[in-house]
Scaffold this motif. Structure first.
Motif, PDB file in Angstrom:
ATOM      1  N   UNK A   1       0.932  -0.824   0.112  1.00 24.43           N
ATOM      2  CA  UNK A   1       0.142   0.207  -0.228  1.00 24.43           C
ATOM      3  C   UNK A   1       0.557   0.941   0.208  1.00 24.43           C
ATOM      4  N   UNK A   2       2.212   1.080   0.048  1.00 25.50           N
ATOM      5  CA  UNK A   2       2.890   2.285   0.683  1.00 25.50           C
ATOM      6  C   UNK A   2       4.494   2.795  -0.677  1.00 25.50           C
ATOM      7  N   UNK A   3       4.637   0.941  -1.227  1.00 27.17           N
ATOM      8  CA  UNK A   3       5.732   1.524  -1.919  1.00 27.17           C
ATOM      9  C   UNK A   3       5.386   0.672  -3.554  1.00 27.17           C
ATOM     10  N   UNK A   4       4.568   1.880  -4.124  1.00 25.11           N
ATOM     11  CA  UNK A   4       4.590   1.266  -5.864  1.00 25.11           C
ATOM     12  C   UNK A   4       5.626   0.198  -6.640  1.00 25.11           C
ATOM     13  N   UNK A   5       6.797   1.209  -6.593  1.00 24.82           N
ATOM     14  CA  UNK A   5       7.713  -0.026  -6.943  1.00 24.82           C
ATOM     15  C   UNK A   5       8.342  -1.659  -6.496  1.00 24.82           C
ATOM     16  N   UNK A   6       7.753  -1.967  -5.061  1.00 28.45           N
ATOM     17  CA  UNK A   6       7.399  -3.224  -5.246  1.00 28.45           C
ATOM     18  C   UNK A   6       6.349  -3.738  -5.424  1.00 28.45           C
ATOM     19  N   UNK A   7       7.054  -5.387  -5.669  1.00 31.32           N
ATOM     20  CA  UNK A   7       5.583  -6.234  -6.513  1.00 31.32           C
ATOM     21  C   UNK A   7       6.234  -7.169  -5.200  1.00 31.32           C
ATOM     22  N   UNK A   8       5.097  -7.219  -4.173  1.00 36.53           N
ATOM     23  CA  UNK A   8       5.257  -7.878  -3.124  1.00 36.53           C
ATOM     24  C   UNK A   8       4.426  -9.182  -3.702  1.00 36.53           C
ATOM     25  N   UNK A   9       3.678  -9.685  -4.492  1.00 34.70           N
ATOM     26  CA  UNK A   9       4.136 -10.686  -4.974  1.00 34.70           C
ATOM     27  C   UNK A   9       4.506 -12.071  -5.860  1.00 34.70           C
ATOM     28  N   UNK A  10       5.517 -11.314  -5.735  1.00 28.68           N
ATOM     29  CA  UNK A  10       7.107 -12.270  -5.821  1.00 28.68           C
ATOM     30  C   UNK A  10       8.180 -11.595  -5.004  1.00 28.68           C
ATOM     31  N   UNK A  11       7.711 -12.552  -4.058  1.00 34.98           N
ATOM     32  CA  UNK A  11       8.324 -12.702  -2.479  1.00 34.98           C
ATOM     33  C   UNK A  11       9.144 -14.057  -2.427  1.00 34.98           C
TER      34      UNK A  11
END
Length: 284
Positions: free
Chosen positions: A135-145
């Motif tokens: 919700x706060x870091x649009x540069x991160x893709x948390x679906x790839x973790x």
């Protein structure tokens, strides 16, 4: 949800180490976490995430300051996310009496005993922190973790991955507490956080989870120093290796001659782990 506030920022290998604090509804206190943002090739490029879980007495800064992981993370285009290791500032009686229990020793579980009800690092790592990041870091893709860690954090990474293989592409660990129901650190933590019901303990033991049939799709990578003073009474990697062999779980367990339990050991082999995860994170 309250937006995390930045505490510090330092440039490294073309990217930035940034530290944040936020109020955690899961843990009921203010928490810190660190992120290394590698240099992006394009402004629209989303970065996969490697979570790092640290060990006893550590906080979110140990890995970021000591491991040297940023060089490989910058090269591979992987963001590093390091949360703290427990709730802090709650002033629970006895929380700071011992270095291996309480503050700095959350064991990445959800405590069931009333006194330690805020010790819910399992939910924090798998649910709240990824939501804060998304919700706060649009540069991160948390679906790839992916997820990794050291000692207590290696225990956390392995149990979290084994119980949530859909959330992570890969797992690795350095000198993990891998069979905690059979070692003093684990028995102390579990009896206090979880009570006396041993089946509850087994839900946070990587060796037990594999023995019960938990399967993974990617190879587990573990590095263990042969001169680690905790090897034979606290870490017990051979127990996990035996369980993986019996259940057909793919494991690479590397015993490293002369290495101990320290960040000197981690820094030596961290590049291998970053590349292990980068390969999985970049796979379709």
């Amino acid at each position: 949800m309250e937006k995390p506030s930045e505490i510090s920022s330092n440039k490294m290998f073309g990217g930035f180490n940034r530290r944040y604090k936020h109020t955690s509804s899961t843990l009921g206190c203010s928490m810190t976490f660190s992120i290394y943002f590698p240099p992006s090739l394009t402004s629209s490029q989303k970065l996969p995430v490697l979570y790092w879980l640290s060990g006893l007495t550590c906080n979110d800064e140990n890995f970021i300051i000591k491991s040297g992981a940023q060089r490989a993370a910058a090269s591979e285009g992987v963001a590093l996310v390091a949360p703290d290791t427990s709730p802090r500032g709650l002033n629970v009686e006895g929380e700071a009496d011992n270095w291996d229990f309480g503050v700095g020793a959350g064991f990445y579980l959800n405590a069931t005993q009333e006194k330690w009800k805020n010790w819910r690092m399992y939910d924090y790592v798998i649910n709240e922190l990824p939501k804060v990041l998304a919700e706060n870091f649009e540069q991160l893709d948390t679906s790839r973790a992916s997820i990794s860690g050291h000692s207590m954090g290696g225990h956390g990474a392995l149990t979290i991955y084994l119980k949530n293989p859909d959330k992570y592409k890969s797992v690795s660990a350095f000198a993990p507490i891998i069979n905690p129901i059979n070692c003093p650190w684990g028995q102390k933590a579990f009896s206090n956080y979880l009570g006396s019901n041993k089946p509850d303990w087994e839900e946070y033991d990587a060796t037990c989870l594999v023995e019960k049939g938990k399967k993974v799709s990617t190879t587990i990578l573990i590095d263990q120093g042969e001169d680690d003073k905790f090897l034979h009474d606290q870490l017990l990697p051979k127990n996990f290796e035996e369980a993986c062999k019996k259940q057909g779980v793919p494991l690479v367990l590397r015993l490293q001659p002369g290495y101990d339990h320290s960040y000197f050991f981690i820094a030596t082999f961290i590049e291998d782990h970053i590349r292990h995860h980068a390969q999985a994170l970049k796979s379709p």
